[in-house]
Design an enzyme around this catalytic site. Structure first.
Site, PDB file in Angstrom:
ATOM      1  N   GLU A 232       0.751  -1.146  -0.145  1.00 12.41           N
ATOM      2  CA  GLU A 232      -0.228  -0.349   0.619  1.00 12.41           C
ATOM      3  C   GLU A 232       0.840   1.449  -0.023  1.00 12.41           C
ATOM      4  O   GLU A 232       1.542   1.247   1.006  1.00 12.41           O
ATOM      5  CB  GLU A 232      -0.873   0.149   1.297  1.00 12.41           C
ATOM      6  CG  GLU A 232      -1.829  -1.476   1.472  1.00 12.41           C
ATOM      7  CD  GLU A 232      -1.795  -1.395   2.868  1.00 12.41           C
ATOM      8  OE1 GLU A 232      -2.195  -0.357   4.107  1.00 12.41           O
ATOM      9  OE2 GLU A 232      -1.670  -2.559   3.551  1.00 12.41           O
TER      10      GLU A 232
ATOM     11  N   TYR B  89      -7.289   5.071  -3.031  1.00  7.61           N
ATOM     12  CA  TYR B  89      -8.048   6.045  -2.683  1.00  7.61           C
ATOM     13  C   TYR B  89      -7.241   7.176  -1.900  1.00  7.61           C
ATOM     14  O   TYR B  89      -6.174   7.092  -1.796  1.00  7.61           O
ATOM     15  CB  TYR B  89      -8.522   5.104  -0.900  1.00  7.61           C
ATOM     16  CG  TYR B  89      -7.871   4.601  -0.887  1.00  7.61           C
ATOM     17  CD1 TYR B  89      -7.060   4.484   0.636  1.00  7.61           C
ATOM     18  CD2 TYR B  89      -7.326   3.097  -1.591  1.00  7.61           C
ATOM     19  CE1 TYR B  89      -5.880   3.478   1.710  1.00  7.61           C
ATOM     20  CE2 TYR B  89      -6.455   1.590  -0.795  1.00  7.61           C
ATOM     21  CZ  TYR B  89      -5.142   2.282   0.499  1.00  7.61           C
ATOM     22  OH  TYR B  89      -4.781   1.763   0.935  1.00  7.61           O
TER      23      TYR B  89
ATOM     24  N   ASP C  76      -6.335   8.800   1.582  1.00  9.79           N
ATOM     25  CA  ASP C  76      -5.547   8.660   2.300  1.00  9.79           C
ATOM     26  C   ASP C  76      -4.958   9.397   3.233  1.00  9.79           C
ATOM     27  O   ASP C  76      -4.021   9.686   2.533  1.00  9.79           O
ATOM     28  CB  ASP C  76      -5.337   7.460   2.996  1.00  9.79           C
ATOM     29  CG  ASP C  76      -5.553   6.560   4.368  1.00  9.79           C
ATOM     30  OD1 ASP C  76      -6.114   6.495   5.404  1.00  9.79           O
ATOM     31  OD2 ASP C  76      -3.499   5.937   4.661  1.00  9.79           O
TER      32      ASP C  76
ATOM     33  N   GLU D 156      -3.703   6.400  -2.861  1.00 12.02           N
ATOM     34  CA  GLU D 156      -2.957   5.617  -1.941  1.00 12.02           C
ATOM     35  C   GLU D 156      -3.354   4.532  -2.935  1.00 12.02           C
ATOM     36  O   GLU D 156      -4.566   4.212  -3.144  1.00 12.02           O
ATOM     37  CB  GLU D 156      -3.366   5.506  -0.508  1.00 12.02           C
ATOM     38  CG  GLU D 156      -2.516   4.243  -0.429  1.00 12.02           C
ATOM     39  CD  GLU D 156      -2.665   4.327   1.673  1.00 12.02           C
ATOM     40  OE1 GLU D 156      -2.350   2.679   2.136  1.00 12.02           O
ATOM     41  OE2 GLU D 156      -3.089   5.190   2.584  1.00 12.02           O
TER      42      GLU D 156
ATOM     43  N   THR E 249      -2.139  -2.462  -3.663  1.00 14.29           N
ATOM     44  CA  THR E 249      -1.607  -3.652  -5.693  1.00 14.29           C
ATOM     45  C   THR E 249      -2.990  -4.678  -4.511  1.00 14.29           C
ATOM     46  O   THR E 249      -3.276  -4.941  -3.549  1.00 14.29           O
ATOM     47  CB  THR E 249      -0.656  -4.650  -5.049  1.00 14.29           C
ATOM     48  OG1 THR E 249      -0.379  -5.025  -3.875  1.00 14.29           O
ATOM     49  CG2 THR E 249       0.554  -3.223  -5.179  1.00 14.29           C
TER      50      THR E 249
ATOM     51  N   HIS F 151       3.522   1.085   2.490  1.00 15.11           N
ATOM     52  CA  HIS F 151       3.168  -1.082   3.865  1.00 15.11           C
ATOM     53  C   HIS F 151       2.700  -1.935   3.052  1.00 15.11           C
ATOM     54  O   HIS F 151       2.648  -1.707   1.493  1.00 15.11           O
ATOM     55  CB  HIS F 151       1.603  -0.574   4.531  1.00 15.11           C
ATOM     56  CG  HIS F 151       2.182   0.928   5.747  1.00 15.11           C
ATOM     57  ND1 HIS F 151       0.314   1.440   5.847  1.00 15.11           N
ATOM     58  CD2 HIS F 151       2.687   2.032   5.511  1.00 15.11           C
ATOM     59  CE1 HIS F 151       0.813   2.735   6.855  1.00 15.11           C
ATOM     60  NE2 HIS F 151       1.986   3.001   6.140  1.00 15.11           N
TER      61      HIS F 151
ATOM     62  N   ARG G 137      -2.147 -11.337   9.612  1.00 21.22           N
ATOM     63  CA  ARG G 137      -1.389 -10.121   8.283  1.00 21.22           C
ATOM     64  C   ARG G 137      -0.457  -9.185   8.893  1.00 21.22           C
ATOM     65  O   ARG G 137      -1.131  -8.594   9.970  1.00 21.22           O
ATOM     66  CB  ARG G 137      -2.741  -9.050   7.417  1.00 21.22           C
ATOM     67  CG  ARG G 137      -1.480  -7.840   7.029  1.00 21.22           C
ATOM     68  CD  ARG G 137      -3.250  -7.427   6.045  1.00 21.22           C
ATOM     69  NE  ARG G 137      -4.008  -7.236   6.631  1.00 21.22           N
ATOM     70  CZ  ARG G 137      -3.643  -5.209   7.084  1.00 21.22           C
ATOM     71  NH1 ARG G 137      -3.073  -4.630   5.954  1.00 21.22           N
ATOM     72  NH2 ARG G 137      -4.449  -4.114   7.656  1.00 21.22           N
TER      73      ARG G 137
ATOM     74  N   HIS H 283       1.365  -6.083   9.899  1.00 18.58           N
ATOM     75  CA  HIS H 283       1.866  -5.206   8.289  1.00 18.58           C
ATOM     76  C   HIS H 283       2.463  -4.433   8.576  1.00 18.58           C
ATOM     77  O   HIS H 283       2.564  -3.753   9.850  1.00 18.58           O
ATOM     78  CB  HIS H 283      -0.153  -4.531   9.150  1.00 18.58           C
ATOM     79  CG  HIS H 283      -0.274  -3.528   7.967  1.00 18.58           C
ATOM     80  ND1 HIS H 283      -0.414  -1.987   9.416  1.00 18.58           N
ATOM     81  CD2 HIS H 283      -0.422  -2.728   7.010  1.00 18.58           C
ATOM     82  CE1 HIS H 283      -0.742  -0.962   8.348  1.00 18.58           C
ATOM     83  NE2 HIS H 283      -0.534  -1.384   6.960  1.00 18.58           N
TER      84      HIS H 283
END
Length: 508
Positions: A13, A101, A103, A108, A111, A163, A248, A250
């Protein structure tokens, strides 16, 4: 394009920095939303935010609130920003399964989920092309120049992230995951850093070359926060998958890379580190102060990159990385072509970093950038503090290929490119790997007017038998080719939902 293997689900991201000619800072949040809305691609604008919970922590609790930068708080309380309110929401799920989007005032791009590293690089490059197209369209609409940067800082104390997301096993205890990854994440910047010619995070920024853009903004070892008091290890527990089986991971401490190789190695080596930990291995390395180490490594002008361990011993960051590589060679060699490629590149780059770090300038962003800056300083007889250096630093990260210094190096054959422009272009319209992202993309392509809402793990369709929620959270298999072959021949939303439900039942 290299022919490598496939692995666990991963994604990126990336928040993009941008400027609009003549536009004051107070209007950039609105401009970011308008840039996203200028996207020329078809998509679905019905993201379900209620399925997200960024305050849920891996350590077993939910944070009362997320930390925010006091300077941002003051800005966001301004009358201009408050008046903008809900208009800041701009969101689009694309036919490739990715998401674009607004952000916190930045365009942002996330993928689609991928399994192959080169698929991920292609998806990431597709995001660059999409955001640049949006900026060009917006520029024409407002009659002002728009410049977009893939980097992590505005060089005035603000940072935005790139990220990483990795599907992980839930049964690996949090403490083991944390202890296993901290030494790795604290030191991998030596080959994944994007580089910058300033030290931020001090009362008075000063000129000094760093190998990482993000290091100045890391202040915690572990935290759920992402906007302020950022950690090396982010503890957000938002799996977008079956929460009983998966986490997940992050990762927010890494840099946004222009180099294909750096992106592939950033994710490839991190994935290997996770493989080792899930195998039960733990590094016999504990860094005394990881936050201090991540900053000192980045700021070390001699590239000695020494870190102090809890036992008082000092070792090089390359030695920390070699501990992971050595274990990977024992456990994972021959597992697949992609893992072997990553390990070979890992060993080669660590050898080069120990010998002469600038020999990595054909691969690593920070070394390529430093080489450019040194050329300019030598030719014009200026110091790193010269204002032109900051401008050149930024121009490395420009998306516009006719102005980007990164692109100039690629065009001259001085930086390795793993993915062709054509491959990246094809990733704009369709996910490359047979993951659930391709299923999401198929739904967007065929049933956009029937989608009630959509998210990473679920979507709701209007069918002839009423609304149906399709749960994709258990579809984390890296190869869903058989299901996708079935779905390719379906143009009815009811049959589409039924086929996915049948596939899920077959897993039980």
């Amino acid at each position: 394009m290299y022919n490598l293997g496939v692995r666990r689900l991963v994604g990126l991201e990336t928040e993009y920095g941008f400027t609009v000619e003549g536009l004051p800072v107070s209007q950039l949040m609105e401009a970011s939303a308008e840039i996203v809305r200028s996207c020329p691609l078809d998509g679905v604008r019905k993201w379900n935010y209620s399925l997200e919970d960024p305050r849920r922590d891996m350590r077993g609790f939910r944070a009362d609130r997320l930390q925010t930068d006091p300077n941002d708080d003051r800005f966001e309380q301004s009358s201009t920003v408050r008046a903008f309110g809900q208009q800041a929401v701009a969101d689009r799920v694309l036919s490739n399964g990715g998401r674009l989007y607004n952000d916190h005032g930045h365009p942002e791009y996330a993928t689609p989920e991928t399994v192959g590293l080169l698929s991920l690089v292609a998806a990431d490059l597709a995001g660059e092309q999409i955001v640049q197209q949006c900026a060009q369209t917006y520029s024409k609409n407002v009659g002002a120049e728009v410049r977009v940067y893939k980097n992590n800082t505005d060089y005035h104390g603000a940072s935005y992230g790139c990220h990483e997301s990795y599907l992980c096993r839930r049964d690996v205890e949090f403490d083991r995951l944390l202890a296993g990854l901290i030494p790795f994440l604290s030191t991998r910047q030596i080959f994944t850093g994007a580089g910058k010619a300033i030290i931020e995070g001090e009362r008075r920024p000063k000129a000094a070359f760093q190998i990482s853009q993000r290091a100045d903004f890391i202040s915690e070892i572990a935290s759920v926060d992402t906007l302020y008091r950022r950690p090396i290890f982010n503890t957000r527990d938002e799996p977008h998958a079956d929460a009983a089986q998966y986490r997940r991971l992050h990762v927010i401490c890494g840099d946004a890379n222009r180099s294909h190789w750096a992106t592939a190695m950033k994710v490839g080596t991190t994935r290997i580190a996770l493989d080792l930990i899930e195998h039960g291995w733990q590094p016999k390395i504990e860094i005394r102060d990881p936050v201090r180490a991540i900053k000192e490594i980045s700021r070390d002008q001699q590239f000695a990159w020494t870190v102090e361990l809890s036992n008082g011993q000092k070792i090089r960051a390359t030695d920390v990385q070699r501990a992971y590589l050595s274990e990977a060679a024992k456990l994972l060699e021959g597992q697949d072509k992609e893992t072997d490629w990553v390990m070979a590149e890992w060993e080669r780059c660590l050898d080069l970093l120990d010998d002469d770090p600038m020999r990595l300038s054909d691969r690593a962003d920070w070394a390529a950038k430093l080489g450019l800056l040194r050329l300019y300083m030598d030719s014009d007889g200026v110091e790193l503090s010269d204002p032109m250096i900051a401008a050149l630093d930024m121009e490395y990260h420009l998306l516009n290929p006719t102005e980007s210094l990164y692109q100039a190096l690629v065009d001259q054959g001085q930086l390795l490119a793993l993915i062709s422009d054509e491959t990246a272009q094809s990733s704009i319209s369709e996910a490359m790997d047979a993951t659930r992202a391709k299923i999401r993309g198929l739904a967007v392509q065929r049933f956009a007017d029937r989608i009630v809402w959509i998210s990473w793990g679920r979507l709701r369709l209007k069918t002839d038998r009423g609304e149906r929620t399709i749960n994709l959270e258990r579809l984390v298999d890296p190869d869903l080719t058989k299901l996708l072959e079935t779905l390719q021949g379906i143009d009815d939303p009811t049959a589409f939902a039924d086929a996915i439900a049948d596939a899920l039942r077959s897993q039980l």
